[in-house]
Design a protein around this motif. Structure first.
Motif, PDB file in Angstrom:
ATOM      1  N   GLY A  17       0.814  -1.223   0.000  1.00  0.00           N
ATOM      2  CA  GLY A  17       0.000   0.000   0.000  1.00  0.00           C
ATOM      3  C   GLY A  17       0.836   1.258   0.000  1.00  0.00           C
ATOM      4  N   TYR A  18       1.866   1.296   0.837  1.00  0.00           N
ATOM      5  CA  TYR A  18       2.751   2.463   0.868  1.00  0.00           C
ATOM      6  C   TYR A  18       3.529   2.610  -0.439  1.00  0.00           C
ATOM      7  CZ  TYR A  18       2.027   3.960   5.665  1.00  0.00           C
ATOM      8  OH  TYR A  18       1.483   4.465   6.814  1.00  0.00           O
ATOM      9  N   CYS A  19       4.020   1.513  -0.982  1.00  0.00           N
ATOM     10  CA  CYS A  19       4.764   1.578  -2.252  1.00  0.00           C
ATOM     11  C   CYS A  19       3.863   2.054  -3.388  1.00  0.00           C
ATOM     12  CB  CYS A  19       5.373   0.216  -2.589  1.00  0.00           C
ATOM     13  SG  CYS A  19       6.725  -0.261  -1.490  1.00  0.00           S
ATOM     14  N   TYR A  20       2.644   1.499  -3.465  1.00  0.00           N
ATOM     15  CA  TYR A  20       1.711   1.898  -4.525  1.00  0.00           C
ATOM     16  C   TYR A  20       1.309   3.366  -4.372  1.00  0.00           C
ATOM     17  CZ  TYR A  20      -2.342   2.185  -7.526  1.00  0.00           C
ATOM     18  OH  TYR A  20      -3.229   2.582  -8.480  1.00  0.00           O
ATOM     19  N   THR A  21       1.082   3.799  -3.147  1.00  0.00           N
ATOM     20  CA  THR A  21       0.712   5.196  -2.922  1.00  0.00           C
ATOM     21  C   THR A  21       1.851   6.122  -3.311  1.00  0.00           C
ATOM     22  OG1 THR A  21      -0.777   4.544  -1.125  1.00  0.00           O
ATOM     23  CG2 THR A  21      -0.096   6.855  -1.202  1.00  0.00           C
ATOM     24  N   ALA A  22       3.064   5.781  -2.927  1.00  0.00           N
ATOM     25  CA  ALA A  22       4.225   6.609  -3.292  1.00  0.00           C
ATOM     26  C   ALA A  22       4.387   6.658  -4.806  1.00  0.00           C
ATOM     27  CB  ALA A  22       5.486   6.060  -2.638  1.00  0.00           C
ATOM     28  N   TRP A  23       4.263   5.512  -5.464  1.00  0.00           N
ATOM     29  CA  TRP A  23       4.377   5.470  -6.918  1.00  0.00           C
ATOM     30  C   TRP A  23       3.280   6.323  -7.552  1.00  0.00           C
ATOM     31  CZ3 TRP A  23       1.251   3.980 -10.940  1.00  0.00           C
ATOM     32  CH2 TRP A  23       1.873   3.866 -12.168  1.00  0.00           C
ATOM     33  N   SER A  24       2.073   6.233  -7.023  1.00  0.00           N
ATOM     34  CA  SER A  24       0.950   6.996  -7.571  1.00  0.00           C
ATOM     35  C   SER A  24       1.159   8.488  -7.407  1.00  0.00           C
ATOM     36  CB  SER A  24      -0.360   6.580  -6.897  1.00  0.00           C
ATOM     37  OG  SER A  24      -0.666   5.248  -7.175  1.00  0.00           O
ATOM     38  N   ILE A  25       1.654   8.907  -6.255  1.00  0.00           N
ATOM     39  CA  ILE A  25       1.907  10.332  -6.023  1.00  0.00           C
ATOM     40  C   ILE A  25       2.920  10.848  -7.033  1.00  0.00           C
ATOM     41  CG2 ILE A  25       2.996  11.959  -4.417  1.00  0.00           C
ATOM     42  CD1 ILE A  25       1.596  10.379  -2.149  1.00  0.00           C
ATOM     43  N   LEU A  26       3.926  10.041  -7.339  1.00  0.00           N
ATOM     44  CA  LEU A  26       4.955  10.465  -8.282  1.00  0.00           C
ATOM     45  C   LEU A  26       4.460  10.483  -9.727  1.00  0.00           C
ATOM     46  CD1 LEU A  26       7.997   8.542  -6.787  1.00  0.00           C
ATOM     47  CD2 LEU A  26       7.523  10.996  -6.631  1.00  0.00           C
ATOM     48  N   HIS A  27       3.464   9.645 -10.060  1.00  0.00           N
ATOM     49  CA  HIS A  27       3.035   9.508 -11.447  1.00  0.00           C
ATOM     50  C   HIS A  27       1.646  10.051 -11.755  1.00  0.00           C
ATOM     51  CE1 HIS A  27       6.355   6.627 -11.215  1.00  0.00           C
ATOM     52  NE2 HIS A  27       6.535   6.936 -12.473  1.00  0.00           N
ATOM     53  N   ILE A  28       0.886  10.438 -10.760  1.00  0.00           N
ATOM     54  CA  ILE A  28      -0.501  10.853 -10.999  1.00  0.00           C
ATOM     55  C   ILE A  28      -0.566  12.152 -11.800  1.00  0.00           C
ATOM     56  CG2 ILE A  28      -0.953  12.242  -8.927  1.00  0.00           C
ATOM     57  CD1 ILE A  28      -3.374   9.606  -9.976  1.00  0.00           C
ATOM     58  N   CYS A  47     -15.448   0.713 -10.423  1.00  0.00           N
ATOM     59  CA  CYS A  47     -15.789  -0.214  -9.331  1.00  0.00           C
ATOM     60  C   CYS A  47     -16.011   0.616  -8.066  1.00  0.00           C
ATOM     61  CB  CYS A  47     -14.678  -1.245  -9.147  1.00  0.00           C
ATOM     62  SG  CYS A  47     -13.211  -0.629  -8.311  1.00  0.00           S
ATOM     63  N   PRO A  48     -16.469   0.006  -6.971  1.00  0.00           N
ATOM     64  CA  PRO A  48     -16.706   0.775  -5.748  1.00  0.00           C
ATOM     65  C   PRO A  48     -15.461   1.474  -5.194  1.00  0.00           C
ATOM     66  CG  PRO A  48     -17.767  -1.356  -5.574  1.00  0.00           C
ATOM     67  CD  PRO A  48     -16.938  -1.381  -6.827  1.00  0.00           C
ATOM     68  N   SER A  49     -14.291   0.940  -5.475  1.00  0.00           N
ATOM     69  CA  SER A  49     -13.083   1.561  -4.924  1.00  0.00           C
ATOM     70  C   SER A  49     -12.377   2.494  -5.905  1.00  0.00           C
ATOM     71  CB  SER A  49     -12.119   0.480  -4.432  1.00  0.00           C
ATOM     72  OG  SER A  49     -11.627  -0.267  -5.523  1.00  0.00           O
ATOM     73  N   CYS A  50     -12.915   2.649  -7.106  1.00  0.00           N
ATOM     74  CA  CYS A  50     -12.293   3.566  -8.064  1.00  0.00           C
ATOM     75  C   CYS A  50     -12.230   4.979  -7.472  1.00  0.00           C
ATOM     76  CB  CYS A  50     -13.057   3.581  -9.385  1.00  0.00           C
ATOM     77  SG  CYS A  50     -12.625   2.224 -10.482  1.00  0.00           S
ATOM     78  N   GLY A  51     -11.088   5.595  -7.600  1.00  0.00           N
ATOM     79  CA  GLY A  51     -10.875   6.935  -7.068  1.00  0.00           C
ATOM     80  C   GLY A  51     -10.300   6.937  -5.666  1.00  0.00           C
ATOM     81  N   SER A  52     -10.158   5.767  -5.053  1.00  0.00           N
ATOM     82  CA  SER A  52      -9.663   5.742  -3.675  1.00  0.00           C
ATOM     83  C   SER A  52      -8.186   6.127  -3.595  1.00  0.00           C
ATOM     84  CB  SER A  52      -9.921   4.394  -3.014  1.00  0.00           C
ATOM     85  OG  SER A  52      -9.355   3.347  -3.747  1.00  0.00           O
ATOM     86  N   THR A  53      -7.402   5.784  -4.592  1.00  0.00           N
ATOM     87  CA  THR A  53      -5.995   6.193  -4.581  1.00  0.00           C
ATOM     88  C   THR A  53      -5.885   7.704  -4.736  1.00  0.00           C
ATOM     89  OG1 THR A  53      -5.311   4.085  -5.537  1.00  0.00           O
ATOM     90  CG2 THR A  53      -3.739   5.903  -5.682  1.00  0.00           C
ATOM     91  N   ARG A  54      -6.651   8.265  -5.666  1.00  0.00           N
ATOM     92  CA  ARG A  54      -6.645   9.723  -5.827  1.00  0.00           C
ATOM     93  C   ARG A  54      -7.177  10.405  -4.576  1.00  0.00           C
ATOM     94  NH1 ARG A  54      -9.816   9.892 -11.216  1.00  0.00           N
ATOM     95  NH2 ARG A  54     -10.294   7.799 -10.500  1.00  0.00           N
TER      96      ARG A  54
END
Length: 135
Positions: A17-28, A47-54
């Motif tokens: 979760g932390y790795c994916y979040t860090a990667w997303s912050i760098l690439h979003i 899906c129900p969780s779409c947008g949760s990373t953003r």
């Protein structure tokens, strides 16, 4: 599930979760529509969780209203990413099992029919909202 197995799974999920979040912050910022959601990629429907990373990224930036509008699940994920590592570390360092006991209580609560129905209905409502927003 045993205590050790739960703690190992939680440690792995938190690390991912932390790795994916860090990667997303760098690439979003490069591609705001970037998604790994298999449901959305195959069907084109959120899906129900779409947008949760953003949502999680907006929480980390202090944009709490934007995060809530994107997906309220982001707050649940943020709480987990903040609290669970500390709780896990506490249990390991002090040889406790408070997290494990809480997990067992939570699992027992989820087996109560009316609690499960409410959570399922909230998830379906969130899914409908995601579809209406065009996530």
């Amino acid at each position: 599930m045993t205590r050790n197995r739960l703690y190992l799974i939680l440690a792995a999920v938190l690390t991912i979760g932390y790795c994916y979040t860090a990667w997303s912050i760098l690439h979003i910022h490069q591609n705001n529509n970037l998604t790994f959601c298999p449901v959305k990629n195959i069907t084109g429907i959120a899906c129900p969780s779409c947008g949760s990373t953003r949502s999680l990224i907006e929480i980390s930036r202090g944009n709490f209203t934007d995060a809530l509008l994107l997906n309220p699940f982001g707050y649940i994920i943020a709480a987990g990413l903040l609290a669970l590592p500390l709780w896990l570390l506490y249990d390991i360092l002090f040889k406790k099992d408070s997290l494990y006991k809480s997990y067992l209580k939570f699992e027992k609560t989820l087996r109560i029919k009316w609690v499960a129905i409410i959570l399922i209905l909230l998830t379906i409502a969130n899914w409908g909202w995601n579809i209406c927003k065009g996530l």
